[in-house]
Design a protein around this motif. Structure first.
Motif, mmCIF file in Angstrom:
data_model
loop_
_atom_site.group_PDB
_atom_site.id
_atom_site.type_symbol
_atom_site.label_atom_id
_atom_site.label_comp_id
_atom_site.label_asym_id
_atom_site.label_seq_id
_atom_site.Cartn_x
_atom_site.Cartn_y
_atom_site.Cartn_z
ATOM 1 N N HIS A 30 0.841 -1.179 0.000
ATOM 2 C CA HIS A 30 0.000 0.000 0.000
ATOM 3 C C HIS A 30 0.887 1.244 0.000
ATOM 4 O O HIS A 30 2.046 1.197 0.415
ATOM 5 C CB HIS A 30 -0.928 -0.010 1.213
ATOM 6 C CG HIS A 30 -1.909 -1.142 1.187
ATOM 7 N ND1 HIS A 30 -2.994 -1.160 0.349
ATOM 8 C CD2 HIS A 30 -1.939 -2.311 1.890
ATOM 9 C CE1 HIS A 30 -3.671 -2.279 0.540
ATOM 10 N NE2 HIS A 30 -3.054 -2.998 1.462
ATOM 11 N N GLU A 31 0.353 2.348 -0.473
ATOM 12 C CA GLU A 31 1.153 3.560 -0.648
ATOM 13 C C GLU A 31 1.865 3.952 0.649
ATOM 14 O O GLU A 31 1.242 4.102 1.700
ATOM 15 C CB GLU A 31 0.252 4.714 -1.108
ATOM 16 C CG GLU A 31 1.016 5.972 -1.455
ATOM 17 C CD GLU A 31 0.118 7.055 -2.013
ATOM 18 O OE1 GLU A 31 0.614 8.161 -2.262
ATOM 19 O OE2 GLU A 31 -1.091 6.792 -2.187
ATOM 20 N N GLY A 32 3.175 4.091 0.537
ATOM 21 C CA GLY A 32 3.974 4.506 1.679
ATOM 22 C C GLY A 32 4.213 3.437 2.719
ATOM 23 O O GLY A 32 4.807 3.696 3.765
ATOM 24 N N GLY A 33 3.772 2.200 2.444
ATOM 25 C CA GLY A 33 3.902 1.137 3.431
ATOM 26 C C GLY A 33 4.861 0.052 2.997
ATOM 27 O O GLY A 33 5.403 0.066 1.894
ATOM 28 N N ALA A 34 5.059 -0.898 3.900
ATOM 29 C CA ALA A 34 5.925 -2.038 3.603
ATOM 30 C C ALA A 34 5.203 -2.999 2.674
ATOM 31 O O ALA A 34 3.977 -2.971 2.523
ATOM 32 C CB ALA A 34 6.305 -2.747 4.905
ATOM 33 N N ARG A 35 5.962 -3.860 2.047
ATOM 34 C CA ARG A 35 5.390 -4.842 1.133
ATOM 35 C C ARG A 35 4.434 -5.764 1.877
ATOM 36 O O ARG A 35 4.739 -6.252 2.962
ATOM 37 C CB ARG A 35 6.499 -5.637 0.454
ATOM 38 C CG ARG A 35 6.013 -6.668 -0.532
ATOM 39 C CD ARG A 35 7.134 -7.214 -1.392
ATOM 40 N NE ARG A 35 7.577 -6.233 -2.389
ATOM 41 C CZ ARG A 35 8.458 -6.500 -3.350
ATOM 42 N NH1 ARG A 35 8.999 -7.707 -3.438
ATOM 43 N NH2 ARG A 35 8.805 -5.560 -4.200
#
Length: 268
Positions: A11-16
């Motif tokens: 998700h945008e700006g998050g970890a895989r």
């Protein structure tokens, strides 16, 4: 058929969240995605539905990259039920369900479209509430109304025989927690409806389900996920075992066969 090949996503700006996922959702069957919270089930559904761009890999719809296909073509055959089903509450059930026909009508519904909407409303047992506003319904009734909209959206997809004699890919239903807010009676009815839809219309149905008892009793195929990876994938009888489920959820799970169905019991 819907296929994920080597899908990684975040998700945008998050970890895989998803790591090299391979999954097939076959026509004529109900495929359940199960796993603990944070396993990546809803994320995988979002990638399949073109709601989230994969970082790596590809999702194929009938053998072609879904991202390369025209949006209106995909929308006529693939419907998505999301967890966050927030729409104007002053819509009536009938008005909401008719929104599902927009990819087909461009806002100019015909009597045929209205008939399909009525059929979808009846399928989820909301005929008596068809002209009731959404804000006048219970949470479970609103959930069934949104499901009817998804059913109406893909109604009329090509389900004629394929050259090999089997069902041609037609409807594709991607449903994230379709049983949320439903009581036992309506949960059973909805799962039976999805089984019929798959069997009679060759629909590809994938459902994210937290109640593993319903997955065991009603799904044809199960994909078990944990920490963004597929840890088991196969026919329900092969995946819904005490060993697989106990390891997946890190708690003791018992599985029993009764009348040809799997019953799941779990406790601390």
């Amino acid at each position: 058929m819907i296929s994920a090949r080597g899908v990684c996503a975040a998700h945008e700006g998050g970890a895989r969240v998803l790591h090299d996922v391979d999954v097939d959702v076959r026509p004529g069957a109900v495929t359940a995605l199960i796993g603990p919270n944070g396993a990546g089930k809803s994320t995988l559904l979002a990638v399949m539905a073109r709601l989230l761009e994969p970082q790596e890999g590809v999702v194929l719809l009938d053998g072609q990259d879904v991202r390369a296909q025209k949006g209106e073509h995909v929308a006529r055959r693939m419907a998505v039920l999301r967890q966050d089903t927030h729409l104007a509450v002053r819509l009536s059930v009938r008005e909401l369900v008719m929104l599902g026909r927009f990819p087909h009508t461009g806002g100019r519904p015909t009597p045929h479209d209205r008939r399909l909407a009525q059929e979808a409303i009846e399928e989820v047992a909301l005929a008596e509430l068809a002209d009731r506003r959404l804000d006048q319904l219970s949470g479970g009734q609103r959930q069934r109304a949104h499901l009817a909209m998804a059913l109406c959206q893909v109604a009329g997809a090509d389900v004629s025989a394929a050259p090999d004699g089997g069902p041609r890919d037609g409807e594709h239903l991607l449903l994230d927690e379709p049983l949320a807010a439903l009581d036992v009676k309506h949960s059973v009815a909805i799962m039976r409806l999805l089984r019929r839809r798959a069997a009679e219309r060759g629909a590809s149905v994938v459902v994210v389900v937290h109640d593993i008892g319903f997955a065991a009793a009603h799904a044809d195929h199960v994909v078990a996920m944990r920490e963004g990876r597929v840890v088991a994938d196969g026919p329900t009888a092969d995946v819904m075992t005490a060993a697989v489920l106990s390891d997946l959820y890190d708690t003791e799970v018992e599985v029993h066969d009764l009348g040809g169905r799997r019953l799941v019991a779990y406790h601390g």
